[in-house]
Design a protein around this motif. Sequence first.
Motif, PDB file in Angstrom:
ATOM      1  N   THR A  97       0.832  -1.373   0.126  1.00 40.61           N
ATOM      2  CA  THR A  97       0.277   0.043  -0.014  1.00 40.61           C
ATOM      3  C   THR A  97       0.860   1.318   0.070  1.00 40.61           C
ATOM      4  N   TYR A  98       2.139   1.159   0.732  1.00 42.96           N
ATOM      5  CA  TYR A  98       2.946   2.401   0.941  1.00 42.96           C
ATOM      6  C   TYR A  98       3.342   2.796  -0.413  1.00 42.96           C
ATOM      7  N   ARG A  99       3.646   1.684  -1.314  1.00 41.97           N
ATOM      8  CA  ARG A  99       4.630   1.819  -2.645  1.00 41.97           C
ATOM      9  C   ARG A  99       3.213   2.697  -3.405  1.00 41.97           C
ATOM     10  N   ARG A 100       2.188   2.523  -3.404  1.00 42.92           N
ATOM     11  CA  ARG A 100       1.212   2.953  -4.054  1.00 42.92           C
ATOM     12  C   ARG A 100       0.314   4.499  -3.496  1.00 42.92           C
ATOM     13  N   LYS A 101       1.247   4.975  -2.691  1.00 42.45           N
ATOM     14  CA  LYS A 101       0.644   6.200  -1.714  1.00 42.45           C
ATOM     15  C   LYS A 101       0.511   7.444  -2.744  1.00 42.45           C
ATOM     16  N   SER A 102       0.835   7.481  -3.684  1.00 43.44           N
ATOM     17  CA  SER A 102       0.842   8.571  -4.674  1.00 43.44           C
ATOM     18  C   SER A 102      -0.417   8.579  -5.515  1.00 43.44           C
ATOM     19  N   GLU A 103      -1.165   7.425  -5.789  1.00 49.06           N
ATOM     20  CA  GLU A 103      -2.370   7.040  -6.391  1.00 49.06           C
ATOM     21  C   GLU A 103      -3.498   7.649  -5.379  1.00 49.06           C
ATOM     22  N   PRO A 104      -4.286   8.770  -6.202  1.00 55.94           N
ATOM     23  CA  PRO A 104      -5.343   9.359  -5.380  1.00 55.94           C
ATOM     24  C   PRO A 104      -6.218   8.583  -4.502  1.00 55.94           C
ATOM     25  N   GLU A 105      -6.530   7.438  -4.864  1.00 59.34           N
ATOM     26  CA  GLU A 105      -7.511   6.502  -4.062  1.00 59.34           C
ATOM     27  C   GLU A 105      -6.751   6.006  -3.104  1.00 59.34           C
ATOM     28  N   ILE A 106      -5.657   5.435  -3.247  1.00 53.15           N
ATOM     29  CA  ILE A 106      -4.809   5.050  -2.164  1.00 53.15           C
ATOM     30  C   ILE A 106      -4.688   5.842  -0.963  1.00 53.15           C
ATOM     31  N   LEU A 107      -4.186   7.407  -1.555  1.00 54.49           N
ATOM     32  CA  LEU A 107      -3.690   8.315  -0.777  1.00 54.49           C
ATOM     33  C   LEU A 107      -5.146   8.341   0.245  1.00 54.49           C
ATOM     34  N   ALA A 108      -6.135   8.453  -0.547  1.00 54.90           N
ATOM     35  CA  ALA A 108      -7.402   8.811   0.243  1.00 54.90           C
ATOM     36  C   ALA A 108      -7.637   7.724   1.335  1.00 54.90           C
ATOM     37  N   ALA A 109      -7.470   6.591   1.069  1.00 55.38           N
ATOM     38  CA  ALA A 109      -7.795   5.534   1.810  1.00 55.38           C
ATOM     39  C   ALA A 109      -6.667   5.399   3.068  1.00 55.38           C
ATOM     40  N   ILE A 110      -5.397   5.972   2.842  1.00 56.80           N
ATOM     41  CA  ILE A 110      -4.303   5.873   3.968  1.00 56.80           C
ATOM     42  C   ILE A 110      -5.010   6.994   4.978  1.00 56.80           C
ATOM     43  N   LEU A 111      -5.166   8.377   4.455  1.00 56.33           N
ATOM     44  CA  LEU A 111      -5.601   9.329   5.217  1.00 56.33           C
ATOM     45  C   LEU A 111      -6.793   9.172   6.073  1.00 56.33           C
ATOM     46  N   HIS A 112      -7.728   8.375   5.418  1.00 52.73           N
ATOM     47  CA  HIS A 112      -8.985   7.907   6.143  1.00 52.73           C
ATOM     48  C   HIS A 112      -8.356   7.030   7.396  1.00 52.73           C
ATOM     49  N   ALA A 113      -7.798   6.004   6.930  1.00 56.24           N
ATOM     50  CA  ALA A 113      -7.410   5.140   8.211  1.00 56.24           C
ATOM     51  C   ALA A 113      -6.582   5.581   9.197  1.00 56.24           C
ATOM     52  N   ALA A 114      -5.946   6.569   8.720  1.00 56.24           N
ATOM     53  CA  ALA A 114      -4.705   7.540   9.915  1.00 56.24           C
ATOM     54  C   ALA A 114      -5.526   8.453  10.483  1.00 56.24           C
ATOM     55  N   GLY A 115      -6.987   8.879  10.307  1.00 61.77           N
ATOM     56  CA  GLY A 115      -7.668   9.612  10.710  1.00 61.77           C
ATOM     57  C   GLY A 115      -7.243  11.067  10.439  1.00 61.77           C
ATOM     58  N   ALA A 116      -6.789  11.226   9.112  1.00 60.68           N
ATOM     59  CA  ALA A 116      -6.090  12.600   8.696  1.00 60.68           C
ATOM     60  C   ALA A 116      -6.749  13.111   7.700  1.00 60.68           C
TER      61      ALA A 116
END
Length: 309
Positions: free
Chosen positions: A122-141
């Motif tokens: 997941t980290y490797r794909r963090k620049s993809e908009p959908e993946i970034l949005a999911a990371i931010l949601h999971a991180a509460g950010a």
Amino acid sequence: MTSPDPLTPRLPSPLQEIRDDRFARYGLRLLLKRDDLIHPELIGNKWRKLVPNLAAARNRPLVTFGGAYSNHLRATAAAGRLLGLPTVGVVRGQELADRPLNHSLARCAADGMRLHFTDRSTYRRKSEPEILAAILHAAGAEGAYVVPEGGSNAEAVRGCRALGEELRGRADVVAVACGTGGTLAGLAAGLPAGQRALGVPVLKGGFLEAGVQALQERAFGARTGTWSLDDRFHCGGYGRTTPELTAFAQDFEERHGLPVERLYVAKLLYGLVTLAGEGAFARGTTIAAVVTGRPFPADGLAPADAPGR
């Protein structure tokens, strides 16, 4: 009476000549651009890259990314503490969540950074908009200002242009260790014609040239300045050192009474000594090496499989 700005820097950073026979025998001068003295907690290029992003954030919480030994995560956490801003660090490696924090992540946590661990795919794909949005949601950010890994974006590159401007007319070659390439991109843009920048990557892979050019295009609209990379001195990759590099750094410290940060600065200086011996610089050349950091407890001892920047 207003309170002093906790991020007030020492600029321009000092330029220190080093007498070293490994350069002098070839008719070369070595200068150290002491960016490690800019600020006591936002060291070197971290100050130059973060401050423009803090201005763009406009007091929003910050979220950024890095590996387990990331200098960038530490600097962002320190900035958040100094300014009273919430910070979230997205750390590569879900398995780290079940381990005691290493010295670097413990410093981030002590400075108030909330750590969110994510799996490596997941980290490797963090620049993809959908993946970034999911990371931010999971991180509460959600809604936080996102600073990319290593702090390198157009704002940071424009901030690093001042580094080159400070060195105008002071050296023929300005060399800097590179992680994500943002400092080199800005440095080269700030130098005038007749001076060139040399980047020494600390990660293996030979991929950085395209990244530096892309950063310059985003910041300035085109490739800018005269710059090149020599990727022979990464010693196996980020976080990796060799007995030879360790011995070199210790010897440099003893010769000149200066602490040498192992993950970036040691590789830069080792590369310059090697290049001098290879005859890569014409006699009469003045070389400025940018000291982008100083040793942190246990730096240089990161396991080889725990990269970060």
